[in-house]
Scaffold this motif. Structure first.
Motif, PDB file in Angstrom:
ATOM      1  N   VAL A   1     -41.687 -31.025 -67.066  1.00 50.55           N
ATOM      2  CA  VAL A   1     -41.793 -30.332 -65.800  1.00 50.55           C
ATOM      3  C   VAL A   1     -40.611 -30.613 -64.906  1.00 50.55           C
ATOM      4  O   VAL A   1     -39.976 -29.578 -64.411  1.00 50.55           O
ATOM      5  CB  VAL A   1     -43.122 -30.437 -65.249  1.00 50.55           C
ATOM      6  CG1 VAL A   1     -43.017 -29.746 -63.843  1.00 50.55           C
ATOM      7  CG2 VAL A   1     -44.126 -29.891 -65.882  1.00 50.55           C
ATOM      8  N   ALA A   2     -40.210 -31.922 -64.664  1.00 56.13           N
ATOM      9  CA  ALA A   2     -39.361 -32.374 -63.777  1.00 56.13           C
ATOM     10  C   ALA A   2     -37.713 -31.834 -64.296  1.00 56.13           C
ATOM     11  O   ALA A   2     -36.965 -31.276 -63.455  1.00 56.13           O
ATOM     12  CB  ALA A   2     -39.239 -33.746 -63.436  1.00 56.13           C
ATOM     13  N   ALA A   3     -37.744 -31.987 -65.693  1.00 51.28           N
ATOM     14  CA  ALA A   3     -36.362 -31.704 -66.106  1.00 51.28           C
ATOM     15  C   ALA A   3     -36.281 -30.096 -65.795  1.00 51.28           C
ATOM     16  O   ALA A   3     -35.161 -29.709 -65.619  1.00 51.28           O
ATOM     17  CB  ALA A   3     -36.702 -31.977 -67.631  1.00 51.28           C
TER      18      ALA A   3
ATOM     19  N   GLU B   1     -23.477 -27.963 -73.922  1.00 53.23           N
ATOM     20  CA  GLU B   1     -24.818 -28.276 -74.108  1.00 53.23           C
ATOM     21  C   GLU B   1     -25.535 -29.097 -73.028  1.00 53.23           C
ATOM     22  O   GLU B   1     -24.935 -30.142 -72.478  1.00 53.23           O
ATOM     23  CB  GLU B   1     -24.962 -28.778 -75.305  1.00 53.23           C
ATOM     24  CG  GLU B   1     -24.521 -28.015 -76.584  1.00 53.23           C
ATOM     25  CD  GLU B   1     -25.502 -27.022 -76.828  1.00 53.23           C
ATOM     26  OE1 GLU B   1     -26.862 -27.029 -76.689  1.00 53.23           O
ATOM     27  OE2 GLU B   1     -25.196 -25.721 -77.102  1.00 53.23           O
ATOM     28  N   PRO B   2     -26.816 -28.862 -72.687  1.00 49.67           N
ATOM     29  CA  PRO B   2     -27.268 -29.662 -71.823  1.00 49.67           C
ATOM     30  C   PRO B   2     -27.919 -31.126 -72.316  1.00 49.67           C
ATOM     31  O   PRO B   2     -28.154 -30.991 -73.557  1.00 49.67           O
ATOM     32  CB  PRO B   2     -28.430 -29.065 -71.297  1.00 49.67           C
ATOM     33  CG  PRO B   2     -28.968 -28.118 -72.323  1.00 49.67           C
ATOM     34  CD  PRO B   2     -27.552 -27.792 -73.167  1.00 49.67           C
ATOM     35  N   ASP B   3     -28.003 -32.146 -71.513  1.00 51.80           N
ATOM     36  CA  ASP B   3     -28.650 -33.518 -72.233  1.00 51.80           C
ATOM     37  C   ASP B   3     -30.285 -33.440 -71.932  1.00 51.80           C
ATOM     38  O   ASP B   3     -30.585 -32.525 -71.183  1.00 51.80           O
ATOM     39  CB  ASP B   3     -28.145 -34.626 -71.377  1.00 51.80           C
ATOM     40  CG  ASP B   3     -26.555 -34.692 -71.536  1.00 51.80           C
ATOM     41  OD1 ASP B   3     -26.093 -34.499 -72.760  1.00 51.80           O
ATOM     42  OD2 ASP B   3     -25.846 -35.181 -70.521  1.00 51.80           O
ATOM     43  N   ASP B   4     -30.661 -34.028 -72.942  1.00 55.77           N
ATOM     44  CA  ASP B   4     -32.113 -34.214 -72.552  1.00 55.77           C
ATOM     45  C   ASP B   4     -32.711 -34.924 -71.536  1.00 55.77           C
ATOM     46  O   ASP B   4     -32.622 -36.318 -71.764  1.00 55.77           O
ATOM     47  CB  ASP B   4     -32.579 -34.783 -74.089  1.00 55.77           C
ATOM     48  CG  ASP B   4     -34.511 -34.786 -74.009  1.00 55.77           C
ATOM     49  OD1 ASP B   4     -34.803 -34.372 -73.158  1.00 55.77           O
ATOM     50  OD2 ASP B   4     -34.939 -35.447 -74.853  1.00 55.77           O
ATOM     51  N   LEU B   5     -32.848 -34.713 -70.416  1.00 58.99           N
ATOM     52  CA  LEU B   5     -33.054 -35.386 -69.206  1.00 58.99           C
ATOM     53  C   LEU B   5     -34.364 -36.178 -69.232  1.00 58.99           C
ATOM     54  O   LEU B   5     -34.619 -37.170 -68.505  1.00 58.99           O
ATOM     55  CB  LEU B   5     -33.124 -34.578 -68.115  1.00 58.99           C
ATOM     56  CG  LEU B   5     -31.688 -33.722 -67.614  1.00 58.99           C
ATOM     57  CD1 LEU B   5     -31.867 -33.103 -66.317  1.00 58.99           C
ATOM     58  CD2 LEU B   5     -30.579 -34.765 -67.473  1.00 58.99           C
TER      59      LEU B   5
ATOM     60  N   LEU C   1     -35.008 -29.256 -62.486  1.00 56.65           N
ATOM     61  CA  LEU C   1     -33.798 -29.747 -62.274  1.00 56.65           C
ATOM     62  C   LEU C   1     -32.919 -28.698 -62.838  1.00 56.65           C
ATOM     63  O   LEU C   1     -32.013 -28.361 -62.276  1.00 56.65           O
ATOM     64  CB  LEU C   1     -33.546 -31.281 -62.662  1.00 56.65           C
ATOM     65  CG  LEU C   1     -34.281 -32.300 -62.106  1.00 56.65           C
ATOM     66  CD1 LEU C   1     -34.050 -33.549 -62.950  1.00 56.65           C
ATOM     67  CD2 LEU C   1     -33.497 -32.570 -60.645  1.00 56.65           C
ATOM     68  N   ALA C   2     -33.147 -28.346 -64.103  1.00 56.07           N
ATOM     69  CA  ALA C   2     -32.403 -27.322 -64.755  1.00 56.07           C
ATOM     70  C   ALA C   2     -32.211 -26.159 -63.932  1.00 56.07           C
ATOM     71  O   ALA C   2     -31.066 -25.502 -63.902  1.00 56.07           O
ATOM     72  CB  ALA C   2     -32.833 -27.041 -66.241  1.00 56.07           C
ATOM     73  N   GLU C   3     -33.364 -25.604 -63.329  1.00 55.23           N
ATOM     74  CA  GLU C   3     -33.500 -24.564 -62.576  1.00 55.23           C
ATOM     75  C   GLU C   3     -32.468 -24.506 -61.252  1.00 55.23           C
ATOM     76  O   GLU C   3     -31.869 -23.506 -60.732  1.00 55.23           O
ATOM     77  CB  GLU C   3     -34.760 -24.189 -62.243  1.00 55.23           C
ATOM     78  CG  GLU C   3     -35.801 -23.370 -63.080  1.00 55.23           C
ATOM     79  CD  GLU C   3     -36.840 -23.420 -62.715  1.00 55.23           C
ATOM     80  OE1 GLU C   3     -37.437 -23.817 -61.505  1.00 55.23           O
ATOM     81  OE2 GLU C   3     -37.764 -22.716 -63.371  1.00 55.23           O
ATOM     82  N   GLN C   4     -32.113 -25.766 -60.711  1.00 59.24           N
ATOM     83  CA  GLN C   4     -31.438 -25.890 -59.701  1.00 59.24           C
ATOM     84  C   GLN C   4     -29.936 -26.473 -60.366  1.00 59.24           C
ATOM     85  O   GLN C   4     -28.970 -26.937 -59.075  1.00 59.24           O
ATOM     86  CB  GLN C   4     -31.887 -27.105 -58.774  1.00 59.24           C
ATOM     87  CG  GLN C   4     -33.092 -26.756 -58.012  1.00 59.24           C
ATOM     88  CD  GLN C   4     -33.133 -25.459 -57.249  1.00 59.24           C
ATOM     89  OE1 GLN C   4     -32.047 -25.075 -56.767  1.00 59.24           O
ATOM     90  NE2 GLN C   4     -34.001 -24.683 -56.985  1.00 59.24           N
ATOM     91  N   GLY C   5     -29.453 -26.151 -61.468  1.00 56.52           N
ATOM     92  CA  GLY C   5     -28.264 -26.695 -61.846  1.00 56.52           C
ATOM     93  C   GLY C   5     -28.074 -27.882 -62.426  1.00 56.52           C
ATOM     94  O   GLY C   5     -26.738 -28.107 -62.854  1.00 56.52           O
ATOM     95  N   ILE C   6     -28.744 -28.578 -62.451  1.00 57.12           N
ATOM     96  CA  ILE C   6     -28.644 -30.098 -62.897  1.00 57.12           C
ATOM     97  C   ILE C   6     -29.209 -30.207 -64.429  1.00 57.12           C
ATOM     98  O   ILE C   6     -30.371 -30.270 -64.632  1.00 57.12           O
ATOM     99  CB  ILE C   6     -29.442 -31.219 -62.244  1.00 57.12           C
ATOM    100  CG1 ILE C   6     -28.895 -31.034 -60.752  1.00 57.12           C
ATOM    101  CG2 ILE C   6     -29.107 -32.661 -62.646  1.00 57.12           C
ATOM    102  CD1 ILE C   6     -29.704 -31.962 -59.652  1.00 57.12           C
TER     103      ILE C   6
END
Length: 222
Positions: free
Chosen positions: A171-173, A158-162, A176-181
């Motif tokens: 938008v920034a989150a 599960e991803p964290d809530d950045l 970042l998710a699109e780049q694998g973070i």
């Protein structure tokens, strides 16, 4: 002769062979670009002003370099609200050399010469092939974009809530998710080399990413 031009929301006083940096223009190095928004032109004390632009006036420039300006940090804090926001911005710039200042609807000599040479080099038999290549170019570009890999490999789970990190909005989150973070642990383990990679390929500054990294270190241990 000099001219006052407007491009990218800014005004510049230019003359032939002047080198200046303007906001990004979509062109390759060596291309000739036209700037049609000429506010005034003159020589010595004889100056002609437009209303707002001078009819038939045109300035051409050769693209020398495509680059970025230095990073600008915008920091905002609200007193007694526990609210802070830090955003970095790097403006894309194009370095150009002024080629000609044309008046009265005159045509640019350099651009006309480039077109004539290109036309002479194209043989009649090659024209259909070039037309097909131009037609297929958007498909090839779309295919290349589709297979472009993200900067990092996203971990399983599960991803964290950045957005918990100050300075990272929805938008920034998403970027970042699109780049694998997608986790605090990933942000916390970013090396300075990783920070430089993000700074180069994403609209975030190195200082901004390092700030997120420090916040992520605390969140990753909870």
């Amino acid at each position: 002769m000099f001219a006052v031009i407007k491009t990218g929301g800014k005004q510049y006083r230019v003359a032939a062979n002047d080198l200046l940096k303007i906001e990004k223009v979509e062109a390759n190095v060596g291309d000739i670009v036209e700037i049609g928004h000429v506010l005034a032109h003159g020589e010595g004390e004889n100056v002609t002003f437009g209303a707002p632009f001078v009819d038939g006036a045109l300035v051409t420039a050769e693209v020398v370099e495509q680059g970025k300006n230095r990073t600008v940090i915008a920091f905002k804090k609200r007193r007694r609200q526990n609210s802070r926001r830090k955003i970095g911005h790097r403006q894309l710039l194009t370095t150009v050399r002024i080629s000609e200042i044309l008046l009265g609807g005159a045509k640019p000599a350099k651009k006309a010469a480039v077109k004539a040479e290109a036309k002479a080099e194209v043989a009649p038999e090659a024209a259909p092939k070039e037309a097909k290549a131009k037609k297929d170019a958007p498909k090839e570009e779309a295919k290349a974009e589709a297979v472009a890999a993200p900067l990092f490999k996203a971990p399983k789970g599960e991803p964290d809530d950045l957005t918990v990190i100050k300075g990272i909005g929805p938008v920034a989150a998403k970027d970042l998710a699109e780049q694998g973070i997608i986790t605090f642990a990933q942000l916390a383990k970013l090396s300075d080399k990783d920070v430089a990679k993000i700074d180069e390929h994403m609209p975030f500054s190195a200082d901004q990413i390092k700030d997120w990294r420090e916040q992520a270190k605390e969140l990753a241990t909870k």
